[in-house]
Design a protein around this motif. Structure first.
Motif, PDB file in Angstrom:
ATOM      1  N   ARG A   1       0.025 -15.260 -67.566  1.00 16.76           N
ATOM      2  CA  ARG A   1       0.731 -14.321 -66.707  1.00 16.76           C
ATOM      3  C   ARG A   1       2.162 -14.111 -67.182  1.00 16.76           C
ATOM      4  NH1 ARG A   1      -0.606 -16.775 -62.815  1.00 16.76           N
ATOM      5  NH2 ARG A   1       1.287 -17.754 -62.012  1.00 16.76           N
ATOM      6  N   LEU A   2       2.776 -15.173 -67.689  1.00 15.53           N
ATOM      7  CA  LEU A   2       4.144 -15.065 -68.204  1.00 15.53           C
ATOM      8  C   LEU A   2       4.205 -14.089 -69.373  1.00 15.53           C
ATOM      9  CD1 LEU A   2       5.788 -18.614 -68.177  1.00 15.53           C
ATOM     10  CD2 LEU A   2       6.630 -16.536 -67.117  1.00 15.53           C
ATOM     11  N   GLN A   3       3.233 -14.191 -70.281  1.00 14.72           N
ATOM     12  CA  GLN A   3       3.236 -13.284 -71.424  1.00 14.72           C
ATOM     13  C   GLN A   3       3.066 -11.839 -70.969  1.00 14.72           C
ATOM     14  OE1 GLN A   3       3.992 -14.174 -74.478  1.00 14.72           O
ATOM     15  NE2 GLN A   3       4.156 -16.315 -73.845  1.00 14.72           N
ATOM     16  N   SER A   4       2.211 -11.630 -69.981  1.00  9.44           N
ATOM     17  CA  SER A   4       2.026 -10.274 -69.462  1.00  9.44           C
ATOM     18  C   SER A   4       3.310  -9.753 -68.811  1.00  9.44           C
ATOM     19  CB  SER A   4       0.878 -10.260 -68.451  1.00  9.44           C
ATOM     20  OG  SER A   4       0.747  -8.998 -67.850  1.00  9.44           O
TER      21      SER A   4
ATOM     22  N   LEU B   1      14.060  -9.938 -62.309  1.00  9.22           N
ATOM     23  CA  LEU B   1      12.885  -9.170 -62.718  1.00  9.22           C
ATOM     24  C   LEU B   1      11.672 -10.083 -62.922  1.00  9.22           C
ATOM     25  CD1 LEU B   1      14.366  -6.576 -65.245  1.00  9.22           C
ATOM     26  CD2 LEU B   1      13.519  -6.154 -62.943  1.00  9.22           C
ATOM     27  N   TYR B   2      11.884 -11.241 -63.541  1.00 11.15           N
ATOM     28  CA  TYR B   2      10.774 -12.173 -63.745  1.00 11.15           C
ATOM     29  C   TYR B   2      10.219 -12.657 -62.406  1.00 11.15           C
ATOM     30  CZ  TYR B   2      11.071 -12.575 -68.819  1.00 11.15           C
ATOM     31  OH  TYR B   2      11.026 -12.317 -70.166  1.00 11.15           O
ATOM     32  N   LEU B   3      11.113 -12.985 -61.468  1.00 12.21           N
ATOM     33  CA  LEU B   3      10.655 -13.462 -60.158  1.00 12.21           C
ATOM     34  C   LEU B   3       9.906 -12.364 -59.404  1.00 12.21           C
ATOM     35  CD1 LEU B   3      13.834 -15.455 -59.049  1.00 12.21           C
ATOM     36  CD2 LEU B   3      11.713 -16.386 -59.978  1.00 12.21           C
TER      37      LEU B   3
ATOM     38  N   LEU C   1       5.739 -12.096 -58.315  1.00  9.94           N
ATOM     39  CA  LEU C   1       5.244 -11.854 -56.956  1.00  9.94           C
ATOM     40  C   LEU C   1       4.358 -10.613 -56.910  1.00  9.94           C
ATOM     41  CD1 LEU C   1       8.432 -12.613 -54.829  1.00  9.94           C
ATOM     42  CD2 LEU C   1       6.399 -14.028 -55.075  1.00  9.94           C
ATOM     43  N   LYS C   2       4.807  -9.535 -57.562  1.00 10.05           N
ATOM     44  CA  LYS C   2       4.014  -8.304 -57.563  1.00 10.05           C
ATOM     45  C   LYS C   2       2.674  -8.529 -58.267  1.00 10.05           C
ATOM     46  CE  LYS C   2       7.954  -5.113 -57.526  1.00 10.05           C
ATOM     47  NZ  LYS C   2       8.664  -4.069 -58.305  1.00 10.05           N
ATOM     48  N   ASP C   3       2.728  -9.246 -59.368  1.00  9.40           N
ATOM     49  CA  ASP C   3       1.506  -9.467 -60.141  1.00  9.40           C
ATOM     50  C   ASP C   3       0.490 -10.278 -59.345  1.00  9.40           C
ATOM     51  OD1 ASP C   3       0.166  -9.227 -62.789  1.00  9.40           O
ATOM     52  OD2 ASP C   3       0.239 -11.398 -62.707  1.00  9.40           O
TER      53      ASP C   3
ATOM     54  N   LEU D   1      -1.878 -16.058 -48.412  1.00 14.15           N
ATOM     55  CA  LEU D   1      -1.171 -17.155 -49.086  1.00 14.15           C
ATOM     56  C   LEU D   1      -0.117 -16.601 -50.036  1.00 14.15           C
ATOM     57  CD1 LEU D   1      -1.427 -20.362 -49.405  1.00 14.15           C
ATOM     58  CD2 LEU D   1      -2.662 -19.840 -51.494  1.00 14.15           C
ATOM     59  N   GLU D   2      -0.464 -15.539 -50.756  1.00 10.87           N
ATOM     60  CA  GLU D   2       0.488 -14.950 -51.694  1.00 10.87           C
ATOM     61  C   GLU D   2       1.609 -14.216 -50.962  1.00 10.87           C
ATOM     62  OE1 GLU D   2       0.442 -15.679 -54.724  1.00 10.87           O
ATOM     63  OE2 GLU D   2      -1.498 -16.674 -54.721  1.00 10.87           O
ATOM     64  N   LYS D   3       1.264 -13.534 -49.857  1.00 13.29           N
ATOM     65  CA  LYS D   3       2.304 -12.823 -49.111  1.00 13.29           C
ATOM     66  C   LYS D   3       3.304 -13.789 -48.500  1.00 13.29           C
ATOM     67  CE  LYS D   3      -0.406  -8.695 -48.027  1.00 13.29           C
ATOM     68  NZ  LYS D   3      -0.997  -7.862 -46.946  1.00 13.29           N
ATOM     69  N   GLU D   4       2.827 -14.938 -48.061  1.00 11.90           N
ATOM     70  CA  GLU D   4       3.717 -15.953 -47.495  1.00 11.90           C
ATOM     71  C   GLU D   4       4.378 -16.807 -48.573  1.00 11.90           C
ATOM     72  OE1 GLU D   4       4.561 -16.302 -44.389  1.00 11.90           O
ATOM     73  OE2 GLU D   4       3.262 -14.649 -43.711  1.00 11.90           O
ATOM     74  N   GLN D   5       4.055 -16.510 -49.846  1.00 10.71           N
ATOM     75  CA  GLN D   5       4.624 -17.240 -50.984  1.00 10.71           C
ATOM     76  C   GLN D   5       4.344 -18.742 -50.881  1.00 10.71           C
ATOM     77  OE1 GLN D   5       8.700 -16.246 -51.880  1.00 10.71           O
ATOM     78  NE2 GLN D   5       8.403 -14.090 -51.388  1.00 10.71           N
ATOM     79  N   LYS D   6       3.103 -19.045 -50.494  1.00  8.91           N
ATOM     80  CA  LYS D   6       2.682 -20.441 -50.433  1.00  8.91           C
ATOM     81  C   LYS D   6       1.827 -20.824 -51.641  1.00  8.91           C
ATOM     82  CE  LYS D   6       4.546 -21.085 -46.366  1.00  8.91           C
ATOM     83  NZ  LYS D   6       5.725 -21.971 -46.214  1.00  8.91           N
TER      84      LYS D   6
END
Length: 521
Positions: free
Chosen positions: A73-76, A163-165, A169-171, A393-398
């Motif tokens: 995911r980081l490379q993307s 931008l990375y952060l 989250l968007k990804d 889970l992703e929306k709550e950033q858990k």
């Protein structure tokens, strides 16, 4: 003439003799290195460190819908941020490389910014939760930006970190939401197919309502009941026929009044007519026919004068037995009809039972497809609920997330140039060049400096050696040489700053930069 170096004294003599050949190149190279070191524009770098944290909720309770590894995911994400559009937005936002826009193309400026941005990952051996084996994994990464303005460098590094952060989250939300939407669409499609199969099952059942596999036991029981009833009726029919035969035999041997067969026949017809009226209407063809026969027979009896006043038989036993015969015959007819009805039912049940295997096969085929589709729907429903929980889970950033542990700070010290390293390199190169020049001069010098060298050169033995005789002229020449060397050095020291001031950099600026750099050390 080459001189053999046999002792340290020989080496000292060479160094003393060639000192200027060593010192002048060494000094020139060192001065040049110093000029480069202090005139090189400083480059600052600001770095941010981001930690990749595991999800807070244990995977045994909630599994994430994001299946890619962090480094993938980081490379993307890195490719998207390093794209031309994103970098142009950052360049225009912070007005970067304004001094190069008139000289370089946009592609060259973007390539320069990509070179100034450094992206490094930090790896460690961790246990893979999917395979349970240790493998190297990315646990953190750093984002840095290099430039001439320390404040601008910090701002750009902070922007890149944001931008990375945000992209992470968007990804993750996009992947999770995409999984939910896909599963929801699949569920709707399978649900429509289930409705279609339910309609097929309903139509199939309606078309084979009596031959369905769940009714085969009931059909077998009904067939058995019908066959038992038919056996009973056939037995009853045989009994009735036997009674009919017996009564007919008795009637044939029994005489009527005046042995009148016509009156006997008339009595039988009247008995039959009476029995028919109990079952049939007056308009029934059998009733009408029987009445016609009675009327015809009465007419014949009247014509012959043998008709009695009431047209009734005289023998009461005969009349009674005739009535019994008519009743038995009626029962026989009724029993035959019942047997025929049961025979049709039996044939119908046999057809149902015979058709049941084929109906069951077709029904099973549709039902198996429907059950398989139901299992697929149940599985999709379960996965959809898990995907919805994962999306929450992703929306709550858990879930797995990027955490900024070291924000981009204002750089206080430039990362380049490294003045001590440049000066050391200049000193080493200067000494090396001086030694090289001295070695070349020594190699090209054909002077015989020792008796041994002279003897080898002339092939004659040296009988005596005369030491060097220094005259006043030699001393004067040495003084002139020294004066010239000092004058050259003075001229060089005077002209170098002037040339540097007009051709390289203003001396005031150079001095300020040098003092600032020296203060940091």
């Amino acid at each position: 003439m080459e001189m053999e170096v046999k002792s340290a004294q020989d080496l000292l003599d060479i160094l003393k003799r060639r000192r200027w050949s060593i010192l002048v190149p060494a000094g020139a190279v060192f001065v040049l290195a110093a000029i480069v070191a202090f005139s090189w524009p400083p480059v600052y770098r600001s770095t941010a460190t981001i930690l990749i944290e595991e999800q807070e909720v244990p995977r045994e309770y909630v599994s994430t819908a994001v299946t890619t590894y962090a480094d993938q995911r980081l490379q993307s994400i890195n490719q998207r941020i390093m794209g031309t559009t994103r970098l142009l937005e950052i360049i225009n936002k912070f007005k970067l490389y304004d001094d190069l826009k008139s000289k370089w193309t946009t592609e060259e400026i973007i390539a320069k910014m990509r070179k100034d941005i450094k992206f490094n990952t930090v790896s460690a051996d961790v246990i893979d939760p999917r395979s349970g084996q240790a493998r190297p994994a990315t646990i953190a990464f750093t984002v840095s930006y290099s430039g001439k303005n320390p404040v601008m460098v910090q701002q750009v590094a902070s922007e890149l970190t944001s931008l990375y952060l945000e992209e992470n989250l968007k990804d993750r939300e996009k992947q999770s939401q995409g999984t939910s939407n896909f599963l929801e669409d699949e569920m709707k499609s399978v649900q429509a197919q289930l409705a279609d199969f339910d309609s097929q099952i309903k139509t199939y059942k309606q078309g084979h309502i009596n031959s369905l596999p769940e009714l085969i036991q009931m059909n077998l029981q009904s067939l058995e009941t019908v066959e038992r009833e038919m056996v009973s009726l056939n037995y009853q029919l045989r009994t009735l026929k036997e009674r009919e035969s017996n009564i007919q035999s008795e009637l044939s041997s029994m005489s009527t009044d005046a042995a009148n067969q016509d009156k006997t026949r008339l009595s039988e017809l009247r008995v039959r007519l009476g029995e028919m009226k109990t079952r049939l209407t007056d308009e029934h063809p059998a009733v009408i026919k029987t009445r016609g026969e009675i009327a015809e027979l009465v007419k014949q009896l009247r014509a012959t004068g043998r008709d009695s006043a009431d047209n009734k038989p005289d023998n009461q036993a005969y009349i009674t037995m005739s009535s019994q015969l008519a009743g038995i015959q009626s029962e026989i007819e009724s029993t035959k009809r019942q047997v025929e009805t049961l025979s049709r039912k039996r044939d119908d049940y046999k057809r149902r039972i015979a058709a049941s295997p084929g109906v069951e096969e077709g029904y099973k085929t549709i039902l198996i497809q429907r059950n398989n589709l139901q299992l697929k729907y149940d599985d999709l429903s379960k996965k959809f609920m898990e995907a919805r929980v994962s999306s929450g889970l992703e929306k709550e950033q858990k879930g797995e997330r990027f955490t900024l542990i070291d924000a981009a700070r204002l750089p206080e010290k430039p990362v380049s140039p490294n003045i001590p390293a440049i000066l050391l390199i200049g000193l080493v190169l200067g000494l090396g060049s001086g030694v090289g020049v001295a070695a070349l001069n020594e190699q090209g010098d054909q002077t015989a400096r020792t008796p041994e060298m002279l003897s080898r050169a002339t092939s004659y033995p040296v009988l005596a050696g005369i030491p060097e005789i220094i005259t006043w002229e030699d001393i004067a020449r040495q003084k002139v040489k020294r004066k010239r060397a000092v004058a050259c050095i003075i001229v060089l020291l005077v002209l170098s700053p002037v040339v540097f001031h007009f051709l390289v950099m203003d001396l005031d600026i150079f001095w300020a930069k040098a003092m600032r750099k020296m203060a940091r050390f």
